[in-house]
Write a protein that holds these residues in place. Structure first.
Motif, PDB file in Angstrom:
ATOM      1  N   MET A   1      33.598  -9.337  54.302  1.00 46.54           N
ATOM      2  CA  MET A   1      32.646  -8.388  54.840  1.00 46.54           C
ATOM      3  C   MET A   1      31.241  -8.928  54.610  1.00 46.54           C
ATOM      4  SD  MET A   1      31.984  -4.329  54.205  1.00 46.54           S
ATOM      5  CE  MET A   1      31.862  -4.330  52.455  1.00 46.54           C
ATOM      6  N   THR A   2      30.388  -8.737  55.581  1.00 46.21           N
ATOM      7  CA  THR A   2      28.990  -9.129  55.507  1.00 46.21           C
ATOM      8  C   THR A   2      28.145  -7.880  55.330  1.00 46.21           C
ATOM      9  OG1 THR A   2      29.354 -11.015  56.964  1.00 46.21           O
ATOM     10  CG2 THR A   2      27.095 -10.222  56.756  1.00 46.21           C
ATOM     11  N   THR A   3      27.155  -7.949  54.428  1.00 42.97           N
ATOM     12  CA  THR A   3      26.220  -6.844  54.220  1.00 42.97           C
ATOM     13  C   THR A   3      24.811  -7.364  54.445  1.00 42.97           C
ATOM     14  OG1 THR A   3      27.672  -5.764  52.636  1.00 42.97           O
ATOM     15  CG2 THR A   3      25.361  -5.140  52.581  1.00 42.97           C
ATOM     16  N   ILE A   4      24.030  -6.595  55.198  1.00 37.66           N
ATOM     17  CA  ILE A   4      22.630  -6.931  55.462  1.00 37.66           C
ATOM     18  C   ILE A   4      21.775  -5.775  54.957  1.00 37.66           C
ATOM     19  CG2 ILE A   4      20.891  -7.371  57.238  1.00 37.66           C
ATOM     20  CD1 ILE A   4      23.188  -8.479  58.986  1.00 37.66           C
ATOM     21  N   LEU A   5      20.726  -6.090  54.189  1.00 42.07           N
ATOM     22  CA  LEU A   5      19.762  -5.092  53.730  1.00 42.07           C
ATOM     23  C   LEU A   5      18.465  -5.321  54.491  1.00 42.07           C
ATOM     24  CD1 LEU A   5      20.312  -5.363  49.883  1.00 42.07           C
ATOM     25  CD2 LEU A   5      21.303  -3.702  51.436  1.00 42.07           C
ATOM     26  N   ILE A  12      15.505   2.017  53.525  1.00 42.08           N
ATOM     27  CA  ILE A  12      16.266   0.764  53.512  1.00 42.08           C
ATOM     28  C   ILE A  12      17.512   0.992  54.351  1.00 42.08           C
ATOM     29  CG2 ILE A  12      17.795  -0.652  52.056  1.00 42.08           C
ATOM     30  CD1 ILE A  12      15.094  -1.505  51.560  1.00 42.08           C
ATOM     31  N   LEU A  13      17.803   0.063  55.244  1.00 46.48           N
ATOM     32  CA  LEU A  13      19.044   0.128  55.998  1.00 46.48           C
ATOM     33  C   LEU A  13      20.037  -0.843  55.377  1.00 46.48           C
ATOM     34  CD1 LEU A  13      17.916   0.200  59.735  1.00 46.48           C
ATOM     35  CD2 LEU A  13      18.492   2.124  58.243  1.00 46.48           C
ATOM     36  N   VAL A  14      21.269  -0.360  55.171  1.00 47.38           N
ATOM     37  CA  VAL A  14      22.355  -1.192  54.695  1.00 47.38           C
ATOM     38  C   VAL A  14      23.362  -1.285  55.835  1.00 47.38           C
ATOM     39  CG1 VAL A  14      24.162  -1.480  52.971  1.00 47.38           C
ATOM     40  CG2 VAL A  14      21.995  -0.413  52.322  1.00 47.38           C
ATOM     41  N   LEU A  15      23.544  -2.479  56.365  1.00 47.61           N
ATOM     42  CA  LEU A  15      24.463  -2.706  57.476  1.00 47.61           C
ATOM     43  C   LEU A  15      25.682  -3.454  56.954  1.00 47.61           C
ATOM     44  CD1 LEU A  15      21.326  -3.082  58.522  1.00 47.61           C
ATOM     45  CD2 LEU A  15      22.496  -3.445  60.667  1.00 47.61           C
ATOM     46  N   ASP A  16      26.848  -2.848  57.066  1.00 48.36           N
ATOM     47  CA  ASP A  16      28.107  -3.460  56.637  1.00 48.36           C
ATOM     48  C   ASP A  16      28.930  -3.804  57.862  1.00 48.36           C
ATOM     49  OD1 ASP A  16      27.782  -3.220  53.804  1.00 48.36           O
ATOM     50  OD2 ASP A  16      28.241  -1.089  53.970  1.00 48.36           O
ATOM     51  N   SER A  17      29.429  -5.046  57.913  1.00 50.81           N
ATOM     52  CA  SER A  17      30.288  -5.420  59.030  1.00 50.81           C
ATOM     53  C   SER A  17      31.652  -4.750  58.852  1.00 50.81           C
ATOM     54  CB  SER A  17      30.449  -6.934  59.113  1.00 50.81           C
ATOM     55  OG  SER A  17      31.108  -7.419  57.969  1.00 50.81           O
ATOM     56  N   ILE A  18      32.176  -4.248  59.959  1.00 47.71           N
ATOM     57  CA  ILE A  18      33.514  -3.666  59.979  1.00 47.71           C
ATOM     58  C   ILE A  18      34.264  -4.277  61.153  1.00 47.71           C
ATOM     59  CG2 ILE A  18      32.884  -1.511  58.809  1.00 47.71           C
ATOM     60  CD1 ILE A  18      32.716  -0.160  61.531  1.00 47.71           C
ATOM     61  N   TRP A  22      29.459  -2.565  63.227  1.00 42.45           N
ATOM     62  CA  TRP A  22      28.659  -2.383  62.012  1.00 42.45           C
ATOM     63  C   TRP A  22      28.653  -0.921  61.591  1.00 42.45           C
ATOM     64  CZ3 TRP A  22      26.688  -6.548  59.537  1.00 42.45           C
ATOM     65  CH2 TRP A  22      26.643  -7.740  60.253  1.00 42.45           C
ATOM     66  N   LYS A  23      28.659  -0.699  60.294  1.00 39.59           N
ATOM     67  CA  LYS A  23      28.489   0.636  59.726  1.00 39.59           C
ATOM     68  C   LYS A  23      27.109   0.634  59.074  1.00 39.59           C
ATOM     69  CE  LYS A  23      30.807   3.914  56.719  1.00 39.59           C
ATOM     70  NZ  LYS A  23      31.933   4.107  55.794  1.00 39.59           N
ATOM     71  N   ILE A  24      26.282   1.627  59.414  1.00 43.54           N
ATOM     72  CA  ILE A  24      24.894   1.647  58.948  1.00 43.54           C
ATOM     73  C   ILE A  24      24.657   2.840  58.027  1.00 43.54           C
ATOM     74  CG2 ILE A  24      22.474   1.762  59.666  1.00 43.54           C
ATOM     75  CD1 ILE A  24      23.409   0.559  62.363  1.00 43.54           C
ATOM     76  N   HIS A  25      24.033   2.568  56.871  1.00 41.54           N
ATOM     77  CA  HIS A  25      23.644   3.610  55.918  1.00 41.54           C
ATOM     78  C   HIS A  25      22.138   3.520  55.724  1.00 41.54           C
ATOM     79  CE1 HIS A  25      27.868   3.905  54.673  1.00 41.54           C
ATOM     80  NE2 HIS A  25      27.861   2.577  54.672  1.00 41.54           N
ATOM     81  N   GLU A  26      21.488   4.648  55.565  1.00 36.24           N
ATOM     82  CA  GLU A  26      20.046   4.681  55.304  1.00 36.24           C
ATOM     83  C   GLU A  26      19.827   5.203  53.887  1.00 36.24           C
ATOM     84  OE1 GLU A  26      16.034   6.114  57.614  1.00 36.24           O
ATOM     85  OE2 GLU A  26      17.850   7.304  57.860  1.00 36.24           O
TER      86      GLU A  26
END
Length: 102
Positions: A1-5, A12-18, A22-26
């Protein structure tokens, strides 16, 4: 899994590859983050400096955040950087934080 901050203007956006995209959390809404530094020696650990709420740290790739004990009165954090070579506390890389007096 890749995570981008990504430090945005008010969060802050946290983007997780699925599997399907992408799944995005704020996170840190309304705290004006202006710098993000990843620790190359500790996967999942990152720091976020804010204009109005000090320094925050995550140890799980951005899912949970903890405010650090760094308290800089009447200043705000302008930059954060983690050394690839230098070591800080046991098991951690050395963290550098730039501040500006307001």
């Amino acid at each position: 899994m890749t995570t981008i901050l990504a430090a945005m203007q008010n969060s802050i956006l946290v983007l997780d590859s699925i599997k399907d995209g992408w799944k995005i959390h704020e996170h840190l809404k309304h705290h004006s983050p202006n710098s993000v530094a990843l620790d190359p020696n500790n996967p999942g650990m990152a720091y976020c400096g804010t204009v109005d709420a000090g320094l925050w740290r995550t140890i799980d790739g951005g899912q949970r955040r903890d405010k650090t004990s760094l308290n800089v009165p009447k200043s705000y954090i302008t930059s954060t950087s983690v050394s690839v070579i230098e070591k800080g506390e046991p098991g951690l890389s050395k963290l550098y934080v730039g501040t500006e007096r307001v």
